[in-house]
Design a protein around this motif. Structure first.
Motif, PDB file in Angstrom:
ATOM      1  N   MET A   1      47.347  47.784  40.654  1.00 57.31           N
ATOM      2  CA  MET A   1      48.025  47.423  39.410  1.00 57.31           C
ATOM      3  C   MET A   1      47.368  46.182  38.842  1.00 57.31           C
ATOM      4  SD  MET A   1      50.539  48.218  37.434  1.00 57.31           S
ATOM      5  CE  MET A   1      51.421  49.275  38.548  1.00 57.31           C
ATOM      6  N   ALA A   2      46.782  46.279  37.669  1.00 55.05           N
ATOM      7  CA  ALA A   2      46.075  45.138  37.102  1.00 55.05           C
ATOM      8  C   ALA A   2      47.067  44.112  36.589  1.00 55.05           C
ATOM      9  CB  ALA A   2      45.164  45.607  35.967  1.00 55.05           C
ATOM     10  N   ARG A   3      46.852  42.865  36.945  1.00 53.50           N
ATOM     11  CA  ARG A   3      47.687  41.767  36.498  1.00 53.50           C
ATOM     12  C   ARG A   3      46.808  40.686  35.920  1.00 53.50           C
ATOM     13  NH1 ARG A   3      52.839  41.585  38.765  1.00 53.50           N
ATOM     14  NH2 ARG A   3      53.090  39.867  37.321  1.00 53.50           N
ATOM     15  N   ALA A   4      47.352  39.950  34.963  1.00 54.58           N
ATOM     16  CA  ALA A   4      46.592  38.840  34.401  1.00 54.58           C
ATOM     17  C   ALA A   4      46.459  37.744  35.440  1.00 54.58           C
ATOM     18  CB  ALA A   4      47.290  38.325  33.149  1.00 54.58           C
ATOM     19  N   GLY A   5      45.498  36.876  35.193  1.00 60.81           N
ATOM     20  CA  GLY A   5      45.253  35.801  36.137  1.00 60.81           C
ATOM     21  C   GLY A   5      44.036  36.119  36.960  1.00 60.81           C
ATOM     22  N   GLY A   6      43.843  35.467  38.074  1.00 61.20           N
ATOM     23  CA  GLY A   6      42.769  35.872  38.967  1.00 61.20           C
ATOM     24  C   GLY A   6      41.790  34.765  39.239  1.00 61.20           C
ATOM     25  N   GLU A   7      40.508  35.086  39.103  1.00 60.16           N
ATOM     26  CA  GLU A   7      39.456  34.227  39.607  1.00 60.16           C
ATOM     27  C   GLU A   7      39.168  33.074  38.658  1.00 60.16           C
ATOM     28  OE1 GLU A   7      36.114  36.622  40.500  1.00 60.16           O
ATOM     29  OE2 GLU A   7      37.333  38.315  41.097  1.00 60.16           O
ATOM     30  N   PRO A   8      38.437  32.060  39.139  1.00 61.43           N
ATOM     31  CA  PRO A   8      38.056  30.965  38.255  1.00 61.43           C
ATOM     32  C   PRO A   8      37.125  31.461  37.170  1.00 61.43           C
ATOM     33  CG  PRO A   8      36.924  30.815  40.360  1.00 61.43           C
ATOM     34  CD  PRO A   8      37.971  31.868  40.510  1.00 61.43           C
ATOM     35  N   PRO A   9      37.101  30.777  36.037  1.00 60.29           N
ATOM     36  CA  PRO A   9      36.279  31.252  34.929  1.00 60.29           C
ATOM     37  C   PRO A   9      34.810  31.315  35.307  1.00 60.29           C
ATOM     38  CG  PRO A   9      37.786  29.526  34.218  1.00 60.29           C
ATOM     39  CD  PRO A   9      37.837  29.568  35.720  1.00 60.29           C
ATOM     40  N   ALA A  10      34.118  32.282  34.661  1.00 61.65           N
ATOM     41  CA  ALA A  10      32.674  32.383  34.855  1.00 61.65           C
ATOM     42  C   ALA A  10      31.998  31.185  34.209  1.00 61.65           C
ATOM     43  CB  ALA A  10      32.154  33.681  34.228  1.00 61.65           C
ATOM     44  N   PRO A  11      30.849  30.796  34.710  1.00 63.81           N
ATOM     45  CA  PRO A  11      30.146  29.674  34.086  1.00 63.81           C
ATOM     46  C   PRO A  11      29.754  30.008  32.662  1.00 63.81           C
ATOM     47  CG  PRO A  11      28.751  30.820  35.678  1.00 63.81           C
ATOM     48  CD  PRO A  11      30.131  31.349  35.852  1.00 63.81           C
ATOM     49  N   LEU A 439      41.649  44.229  34.980  1.00 61.37           N
ATOM     50  CA  LEU A 439      41.600  43.073  34.076  1.00 61.37           C
ATOM     51  C   LEU A 439      41.588  41.763  34.849  1.00 61.37           C
ATOM     52  CD1 LEU A 439      41.841  41.848  31.195  1.00 61.37           C
ATOM     53  CD2 LEU A 439      44.335  42.131  31.417  1.00 61.37           C
ATOM     54  N   GLU A 440      42.297  41.711  35.953  1.00 60.63           N
ATOM     55  CA  GLU A 440      42.382  40.458  36.706  1.00 60.63           C
ATOM     56  C   GLU A 440      41.036  40.044  37.298  1.00 60.63           C
ATOM     57  OE1 GLU A 440      44.138  41.389  40.972  1.00 60.63           O
ATOM     58  OE2 GLU A 440      45.163  42.522  39.404  1.00 60.63           O
ATOM     59  N   THR A 441      40.068  40.961  37.344  1.00 59.95           N
ATOM     60  CA  THR A 441      38.738  40.637  37.877  1.00 59.95           C
ATOM     61  C   THR A 441      37.718  40.495  36.748  1.00 59.95           C
ATOM     62  OG1 THR A 441      38.102  42.972  38.179  1.00 59.95           O
ATOM     63  CG2 THR A 441      39.289  41.906  39.985  1.00 59.95           C
ATOM     64  N   ARG A 442      38.168  40.118  35.576  1.00 65.91           N
ATOM     65  CA  ARG A 442      37.284  40.053  34.400  1.00 65.91           C
ATOM     66  C   ARG A 442      36.130  39.064  34.597  1.00 65.91           C
ATOM     67  NH1 ARG A 442      42.214  38.109  33.788  1.00 65.91           N
ATOM     68  NH2 ARG A 442      42.583  35.965  33.095  1.00 65.91           N
ATOM     69  N   HIS A 443      36.383  37.950  35.254  1.00 65.53           N
ATOM     70  CA  HIS A 443      35.304  36.978  35.443  1.00 65.53           C
ATOM     71  C   HIS A 443      34.243  37.512  36.412  1.00 65.53           C
ATOM     72  CE1 HIS A 443      37.334  34.000  33.059  1.00 65.53           C
ATOM     73  NE2 HIS A 443      38.438  34.161  33.764  1.00 65.53           N
ATOM     74  N   LEU A 459      25.166  55.703  34.338  1.00 61.52           N
ATOM     75  CA  LEU A 459      26.293  54.936  34.884  1.00 61.52           C
ATOM     76  C   LEU A 459      26.349  53.591  34.178  1.00 61.52           C
ATOM     77  CD1 LEU A 459      28.551  54.321  36.931  1.00 61.52           C
ATOM     78  CD2 LEU A 459      26.770  53.529  38.515  1.00 61.52           C
ATOM     79  N   GLY A 460      27.471  53.300  33.562  1.00 65.61           N
ATOM     80  CA  GLY A 460      27.638  52.025  32.872  1.00 65.61           C
ATOM     81  C   GLY A 460      28.973  51.390  33.191  1.00 65.61           C
ATOM     82  N   TRP A 461      29.050  50.088  32.965  1.00 66.66           N
ATOM     83  CA  TRP A 461      30.283  49.332  33.182  1.00 66.66           C
ATOM     84  C   TRP A 461      30.375  48.266  32.104  1.00 66.66           C
ATOM     85  CZ3 TRP A 461      26.289  49.853  36.706  1.00 66.66           C
ATOM     86  CH2 TRP A 461      25.385  48.783  36.781  1.00 66.66           C
ATOM     87  N   GLY A 462      31.493  47.567  32.056  1.00 64.85           N
ATOM     88  CA  GLY A 462      31.699  46.549  31.032  1.00 64.85           C
ATOM     89  C   GLY A 462      33.087  46.583  30.430  1.00 64.85           C
ATOM     90  N   ALA A 463      33.982  47.424  30.989  1.00 62.78           N
ATOM     91  CA  ALA A 463      35.357  47.531  30.506  1.00 62.78           C
ATOM     92  C   ALA A 463      36.324  47.027  31.564  1.00 62.78           C
ATOM     93  CB  ALA A 463      35.686  48.979  30.146  1.00 62.78           C
ATOM     94  N   VAL A 464      37.451  46.476  31.102  1.00 64.70           N
ATOM     95  CA  VAL A 464      38.493  46.005  32.012  1.00 64.70           C
ATOM     96  C   VAL A 464      39.800  46.718  31.672  1.00 64.70           C
ATOM     97  CG1 VAL A 464      37.546  43.758  32.620  1.00 64.70           C
ATOM     98  CG2 VAL A 464      38.806  43.998  30.489  1.00 64.70           C
ATOM     99  N   LYS A 465      40.487  47.155  32.721  1.00 60.28           N
ATOM    100  CA  LYS A 465      41.718  47.942  32.568  1.00 60.28           C
ATOM    101  C   LYS A 465      42.934  47.063  32.811  1.00 60.28           C
ATOM    102  CE  LYS A 465      44.399  51.687  32.568  1.00 60.28           C
ATOM    103  NZ  LYS A 465      44.476  52.543  33.763  1.00 60.28           N
ATOM    104  N   GLY A 466      43.857  47.080  31.853  1.00 55.90           N
ATOM    105  CA  GLY A 466      45.115  46.361  31.984  1.00 55.90           C
ATOM    106  C   GLY A 466      46.293  47.288  31.771  1.00 55.90           C
TER     107      GLY A 466
END
Length: 722
Positions: A1-11, A439-443, A459-466
């Motif tokens: 289940m995707a939740r907001a929040g998560g990892e520190p921001p990407a540089p 979505l929570e793994t967006r960074h 094969l491609g990627w670049g989308a986040v599911k919420g």
């Protein structure tokens, strides 16, 4: 289940003065991708086309609304729905006539033809192309395509997907398919979709791309001394189907688990579990899914049912919508769930009101403790499951899928993407996959894109599911008004709306495509309003969009929103939705006709394994709208017949619409010179079959990806394809 929040921001991206949040004059965020993208250098020239064969108009130039309807009085349309007083743009969506409607009785979903052979994957790009100039091909003379059309629009950031296709190299065709009926999916000069497949056509293929499509006498002039000629004996060729919403790894694993879709009674469910227990060593998990308690009157399974069926095994069974599960006592104990376990935020443990003990039903985020103890597959099992899923898709003419990942486990979504990347690197991925991660793994995804790009055309990627909410069947869809059968419940957002909005806008600032689940009318209204702050060039997607009020439909059309919808769901929901929502609200459930008329884009999919991955079922459902199994309706007994659409519109949504949703319409979605030769070849012409009989009377004969046959039915000799 995707939740907001998560990892520190990407540089932050390197470079002095870099500002990824350049203000857009219309209030959107104009974005730069955080890293290099695959494709050709500097924007290649348009594909080389043979002057002897006219490829037809560019479908993209037709905008998202598709063809115009015939004017009033232009003649009767088969299965046409009455017009309604919804606001519409000046150009109306819909063909001059509609196919289907009369006597639309839909056979049972689940007619999945698994016979046949997967051929060695061929075609495709041997390596990612480097740094394309991503842009929309051709001038946009009509309004509606995000990022183009109006003179007052500022330049947009690059869309998801890839740039224009590389030019087809000089030389004769490598392969010609002849004696075919072809439906290209390309609108004519007047904007109308083709109303039938055209006989006597041929398709020339070179370098995995379509060199030409046209009359056989003209296309055959492109053959050379080594061209392979394949007579199709009048079979029908369609653009390869795009399934815009699947759970690929879960679906592949389900092919090896207990199948519970179609159970019609508690005794039937218990019998299937007991049968599997007799074949399974004691202590080994029994997993499965697909049950729907509404099919037997609404009584939910209990752990006692499952204890009787498999007392020596832990048992966990997901409901058909994946938002609810049933566990037996052994499974609950392994997950550490007992009468003292509190409900987690965003989830519910159903309890016996007399004893307070868990009944075995887990809802939404209460599924996570169970997902944590179910043994995860290893890498070899994941790859085997993904290959089984790919074989299943190809057997149904599906050449591209949009993988939404695992529902309960962010780590499993990434493990699935890793397995797909290994298959792609080994040249073993036989169909196109566009993968989303939580979505929570967006960074984490932004760092991957910055480091390695977005994949390639296979094969491609670049989308986040919420997720905004849950499901109607589980009572967790977020509705404007309470459920009719639960007056104190109107569902709720599965994540705090303010936190979810922040996460979605942050993902957009990172250049990632937001792909968001919304079922209830309140959830869809909230999401469409939130998407007003996301640049439309990123193609933000509403997943499911099952219940929308008239104002949300108007907004979706005005914004040319991309709605990823699954027509097969209405076959189940239509049998009980009035009990949940009363007599009036279901009028705006699955409003396909209204959305097309308003100007939105529909991208058809299945939500497999929630529903069968069978485009024939989706087409029949959208055209006929008759819930349930065959024999349970009467001719014309459609649910919301005003929302039926035509067969050409449904085919377009299941090919071009899915390509648009992934930013791939320059490469796939229509049969057109320069595009990838992704083709579904059918043994019957769907335009000559009653629509309700599509799942039984039309079978897939061959499936091509990148011009190579990757699946054949049992009656096709392998030597005939060499």
């Amino acid at each position: 289940m995707a939740r907001a929040g998560g990892e520190p921001p990407a540089p932050p991206p390197p470079g002095p003065g870099h500002d990824p949040r350049r203000a857009h004059p219309r209030g959107h965020v104009a974005l730069r991708h955080p890293g290099p993208l695959p494709g050709g250098a500097g924007g290649p020239d348009p594909p080389r086309r043979d002057p002897r064969v006219r490829p037809g108009p560019d479908p993209v130039a037709g905008g998202l609304r598709g063809p115009r309807r015939a004017p009033r009085g232009a003649g009767a349309r088969h299965g046409a729905a009455p017009r309604r007083a919804l606001p519409r743009p000046r150009r109306r969506h819909g063909p001059g006539r509609r196919h289907g409607g009369r006597g639309c009785l839909l056979p049972a979903p689940g007619h999945d033809r698994l016979g046949g052979s997967v051929l060695a994957p061929g075609g495709g790009h041997p390596r990612p192309l480097l740094r394309p100039r991503l842009h929309w091909p051709g001038p946009h003379r009509r309004r509606g395509l995000p990022g183009g059309g109006d003179r007052d629009r500022s330049p947009r950031p690059h869309p998801p997907g890839h740039g224009p296709p590389p030019p087809v190299t000089d030389g004769p065709a490598h392969r010609i398919l002849t004696d075919a009926r072809v439906w290209t999916g390309v609108p004519g000069p007047d904007g109308d979709l083709p109303q039938a497949a055209t006989p006597g056509r041929a398709i020339a293929i070179r370098d995995g791309r379509i060199l030409a499509e046209g009359p056989a006498s003209q296309v055959l002039s492109l053959r050379g001394p080594h061209t392979a000629i394949h007579p199709l004996e009048g079979r029908t060729v369609l653009p390869g189907f795009v399934d815009a919403h699947v759970h690929l790894l879960s679906g592949g694993l389900e092919l090896f688990r207990v199948q519970l879709r179609g159970t019609r009674s508690p005794d039937d469910l218990v019998h299937r579990i007991r049968s599997r227990a007799l074949q399974t060593p004691p202590g080994t998990w029994i997993l499965g899914g697909g049950w729907d308690h509404h099919a037997w009157g609404g009584t939910l399974p209990t752990r006692e049912w499952l204890d009787r069926a498999a007392p020596d095994h832990p048992v966990f069974l997901l409901r058909v919508d994946l938002h609810m599960g049933a566990a037996n006592s052994r499974a609950l104990a392994l997950a550490g769930i007992d009468h003292e376990t509190p409900d987690p935020p965003g989830g519910t443990l159903d309890r016996d009101p007399a004893t307070g003990q868990p009944t075995g039903i887990l809802r939404e985020e209460a599924l996570l403790p169970m997902a944590a103890v179910v043994p995860a597959p290893d890498d070899a099992q994941r790859e085997a499951a993904l290959m089984a899923a790919a074989r299943h898709a190809l057997s149904l003419g599906v050449t591209q899928v949009h993988d939404m990942g695992a529902l309960q486990s962010p780590d499993e979504s990434w493990a699935s993407l890793d397995a797909l990347r290994r298959l792609r690197s080994a040249g073993r991925l036989p169909l196109r996959v566009r993968a989303a991660v939580p979505l929570e793994t967006r960074h984490r995804l932004a760092r991957l894109v910055a480091r390695e790009g977005r994949g390639d055309l296979r094969l491609g990627w670049g989308a986040v599911k919420g997720f905004v909410d849950g499901s109607l069947g589980a009572g967790t869809a977020w509705m404007e008004a309470p459920y009719s059968d639960e007056p104190t419940n109107r569902g709720a957002p599965s994540t705090d709306p303010a936190e979810l909005a922040r996460a979605l806008l942050e993902a957009a600032e990172l250049g990632l495509q937001p792909v968001v689940h919304a079922i209830g009318d309140r959830a869809n209204a909230w999401l469409l309003e939130t998407f007003s702050g996301v640049d439309p060039a990123l193609r933000p997607r509403v997943e499911h969009a099952q219940h929308l009020g008239p104002e949300s439909i108007r907004q979706a059309g005005a914004r040319r929103a991309v709605l990823s919808v699954q027509p097969a769901h209405l076959l189940d929901d239509g049998q009980w939705v009035h009990r949940r929502l009363g007599p009036h609200r279901p009028r705006w459930a699955y409003p396909f006709r209204s959305l097309l008329d308003a100007g939105a884009v529909l991208a058809f999919g299945s939500d497999w394994t929630v529903a069968p991955m069978d485009p024939r079922v989706a087409l029949a459902a959208a055209v006929c709208r008759v819930p349930g199994d065959p024999g349970q309706g009467a001719p014309g007994a459609a649910w919301n017949p005003a929302e039926r659409i035509s067969l050409p519109e449904a085919l377009r949504a299941h090919a071009w619409g899915g390509a648009v949703a992934a930013g791939m319409e320059a490469h796939t979605g229509t049969i057109q010179a320069g595009k990838a030769a992704d083709l579904a070849i059918l043994d019957s012409d769907p335009f000559q079959v009653e629509s309700h009989r599509l799942p039984t009377d039309v079978q897939v004969h061959l499936t091509f990806v990148d011009g190579a046959p990757v699946w054949r039915s049992d009656d096709v000799p392998e030597e005939s394809l060499t």
